[in-house]
Each structure stands twice: as C-alpha cells, then as structure tokens.
Write a protein that holds these residues in place. Sequence first.
Motif, PDB file in Angstrom:
ATOM      1  N   ASN A  29      42.688  50.230  39.237  1.00  0.00           N
ATOM      2  CA  ASN A  29      42.815  50.182  37.785  1.00  0.00           C
ATOM      3  C   ASN A  29      42.595  48.731  37.365  1.00  0.00           C
ATOM      4  O   ASN A  29      43.532  47.944  37.277  1.00  0.00           O
ATOM      5  CB  ASN A  29      44.196  50.688  37.367  1.00  0.00           C
ATOM      6  CG  ASN A  29      44.359  50.777  35.880  1.00  0.00           C
ATOM      7  OD1 ASN A  29      43.401  50.627  35.127  1.00  0.00           O
ATOM      8  ND2 ASN A  29      45.579  51.011  35.435  1.00  0.00           N
ATOM      9  N   HIS A  31      41.972  45.251  35.485  1.00  0.00           N
ATOM     10  CA  HIS A  31      42.625  44.622  34.344  1.00  0.00           C
ATOM     11  C   HIS A  31      42.579  43.110  34.553  1.00  0.00           C
ATOM     12  O   HIS A  31      41.952  42.647  35.500  1.00  0.00           O
ATOM     13  CB  HIS A  31      44.088  45.099  34.225  1.00  0.00           C
ATOM     14  CG  HIS A  31      44.896  44.735  35.428  1.00  0.00           C
ATOM     15  ND1 HIS A  31      44.788  45.403  36.633  1.00  0.00           N
ATOM     16  CD2 HIS A  31      45.800  43.758  35.630  1.00  0.00           C
ATOM     17  CE1 HIS A  31      45.608  44.857  37.512  1.00  0.00           C
ATOM     18  NE2 HIS A  31      46.229  43.843  36.931  1.00  0.00           N
ATOM     19  N   GLY A  33      45.084  40.293  35.460  1.00  0.00           N
ATOM     20  CA  GLY A  33      46.446  39.991  35.883  1.00  0.00           C
ATOM     21  C   GLY A  33      46.702  38.507  35.979  1.00  0.00           C
ATOM     22  O   GLY A  33      47.802  38.029  35.713  1.00  0.00           O
ATOM     23  N   HIS A  55      52.645  40.492  36.977  1.00  0.00           N
ATOM     24  CA  HIS A  55      51.487  40.580  37.867  1.00  0.00           C
ATOM     25  C   HIS A  55      51.578  39.517  38.944  1.00  0.00           C
ATOM     26  O   HIS A  55      52.216  38.490  38.769  1.00  0.00           O
ATOM     27  CB  HIS A  55      50.194  40.429  37.061  1.00  0.00           C
ATOM     28  CG  HIS A  55      49.951  41.582  36.155  1.00  0.00           C
ATOM     29  ND1 HIS A  55      49.097  42.606  36.484  1.00  0.00           N
ATOM     30  CD2 HIS A  55      50.481  41.885  34.947  1.00  0.00           C
ATOM     31  CE1 HIS A  55      49.111  43.492  35.500  1.00  0.00           C
ATOM     32  NE2 HIS A  55      49.950  43.076  34.556  1.00  0.00           N
ATOM     33  N   GLU A  57      48.602  38.694  40.967  1.00  0.00           N
ATOM     34  CA  GLU A  57      47.269  38.291  41.402  1.00  0.00           C
ATOM     35  C   GLU A  57      47.109  36.789  41.512  1.00  0.00           C
ATOM     36  O   GLU A  57      46.209  36.302  42.199  1.00  0.00           O
ATOM     37  CB  GLU A  57      46.197  38.834  40.438  1.00  0.00           C
ATOM     38  CG  GLU A  57      45.958  40.325  40.540  1.00  0.00           C
ATOM     39  CD  GLU A  57      46.835  41.134  39.585  1.00  0.00           C
ATOM     40  OE1 GLU A  57      46.589  42.329  39.445  1.00  0.00           O
ATOM     41  OE2 GLU A  57      47.776  40.566  38.983  1.00  0.00           O
ATOM     42  N   GLY A  81      42.188  41.175  38.634  1.00  0.00           N
ATOM     43  CA  GLY A  81      43.066  42.276  38.267  1.00  0.00           C
ATOM     44  C   GLY A  81      42.824  43.458  39.182  1.00  0.00           C
ATOM     45  O   GLY A  81      41.797  44.136  39.086  1.00  0.00           O
ATOM     46  N   HIS A  83      44.843  46.890  40.807  1.00  0.00           N
ATOM     47  CA  HIS A  83      46.062  47.691  40.756  1.00  0.00           C
ATOM     48  C   HIS A  83      45.848  49.051  41.410  1.00  0.00           C
ATOM     49  O   HIS A  83      44.916  49.772  41.078  1.00  0.00           O
ATOM     50  CB  HIS A  83      46.523  47.919  39.320  1.00  0.00           C
ATOM     51  CG  HIS A  83      47.769  48.750  39.268  1.00  0.00           C
ATOM     52  ND1 HIS A  83      49.012  48.202  39.471  1.00  0.00           N
ATOM     53  CD2 HIS A  83      47.950  50.081  39.106  1.00  0.00           C
ATOM     54  CE1 HIS A  83      49.915  49.169  39.409  1.00  0.00           C
ATOM     55  NE2 HIS A  83      49.294  50.321  39.197  1.00  0.00           N
ATOM     56  N   TYR A  84      46.729  49.350  42.347  1.00  0.00           N
ATOM     57  CA  TYR A  84      46.815  50.662  42.984  1.00  0.00           C
ATOM     58  C   TYR A  84      48.288  51.028  43.020  1.00  0.00           C
ATOM     59  O   TYR A  84      49.128  50.181  43.343  1.00  0.00           O
ATOM     60  CB  TYR A  84      46.282  50.626  44.419  1.00  0.00           C
ATOM     61  CG  TYR A  84      44.823  50.253  44.521  1.00  0.00           C
ATOM     62  CD1 TYR A  84      43.833  51.207  44.339  1.00  0.00           C
ATOM     63  CD2 TYR A  84      44.438  48.950  44.805  1.00  0.00           C
ATOM     64  CE1 TYR A  84      42.496  50.871  44.436  1.00  0.00           C
ATOM     65  CE2 TYR A  84      43.101  48.603  44.901  1.00  0.00           C
ATOM     66  CZ  TYR A  84      42.142  49.567  44.722  1.00  0.00           C
ATOM     67  OH  TYR A  84      40.823  49.223  44.807  1.00  0.00           O
ATOM     68  N   ASP A  85      48.610  52.250  42.723  1.00  0.00           N
ATOM     69  CA  ASP A  85      50.002  52.698  42.753  1.00  0.00           C
ATOM     70  C   ASP A  85      50.470  52.960  44.183  1.00  0.00           C
ATOM     71  O   ASP A  85      49.695  53.410  45.033  1.00  0.00           O
ATOM     72  CB  ASP A  85      50.166  53.999  41.948  1.00  0.00           C
ATOM     73  CG  ASP A  85      50.075  53.769  40.456  1.00  0.00           C
ATOM     74  OD1 ASP A  85      50.482  52.693  39.998  1.00  0.00           O
ATOM     75  OD2 ASP A  85      49.591  54.675  39.756  1.00  0.00           O
TER      76      ASP A  85
END
Length: 114
Positions: A29, A31, A33, A55, A57, A81, A83-85
């Motif tokens: 995802n 973005h 960060g 964040h 990063e 940026g 993002h992984y859950d």
Amino acid sequence: MAYLYDPADIRVECREMGRDLLLMVTGGNSHIGAVSTAYAEEGRIRVETSTVPGHKENVLSERAARHAARLLACTVTVAMGIHYDGLNREQIEEIGSIVSVRIEEALNEAAKLI
C-alpha cells in the motif's frame, strides 16, 4: 513459508532533477512515510528527514539517501512508503534487505546518467 507480501512489488524509481536525484521507494500500500534529503556541506554528508507520525520508513530512507549522496556526489532525496499488514520481524528485515538491493541496482543505473 507463505509471505503476506510480494518481493517483486517493492520498487525503486529514479528521477534526475538537474544534477541531483530523486528516489521513490514503494511497496504494498504505497504512500509517503518518510522523506530524506542528503547533501554535501563543509565536506560532510548531511541528512534531513521528515517522517509522518507512526511511520518507520525513515530508518531506511536516511541510510539510502546518505549512501546515494556519497556514491553519486550529488544531492539525493529518497521518498519512501511501504506498507504490508501483519508482517513479523523476520519479514520486515527481509523487506529492508530487498529495499537495499533495489536501491543499489537503481544507483548503479543512475551513476551512468549523472
């Protein structure tokens, strides 16, 4: 071992900005960060970073910007940026390694241009 992320999804895009360089590092995802800019001042490489609260990063963006500025002898900005859950510590470290390899590949290409 099943991963919640696809390593091929982690990308580094380079953009020349005059004699300087912008690296955009994304994955999952995407973005913004953290953004780090490294530049030479009084014979040293300085880094300034802005991080969006919550964040992390900046750890990678600062290291990448410093390394790139030193290697290419120019000002470098890294916007990152990823993002992984639900990642565990091992997967986060793996992503850091993948990012480092992808940045090194991008810098090798950029060195031919700058």
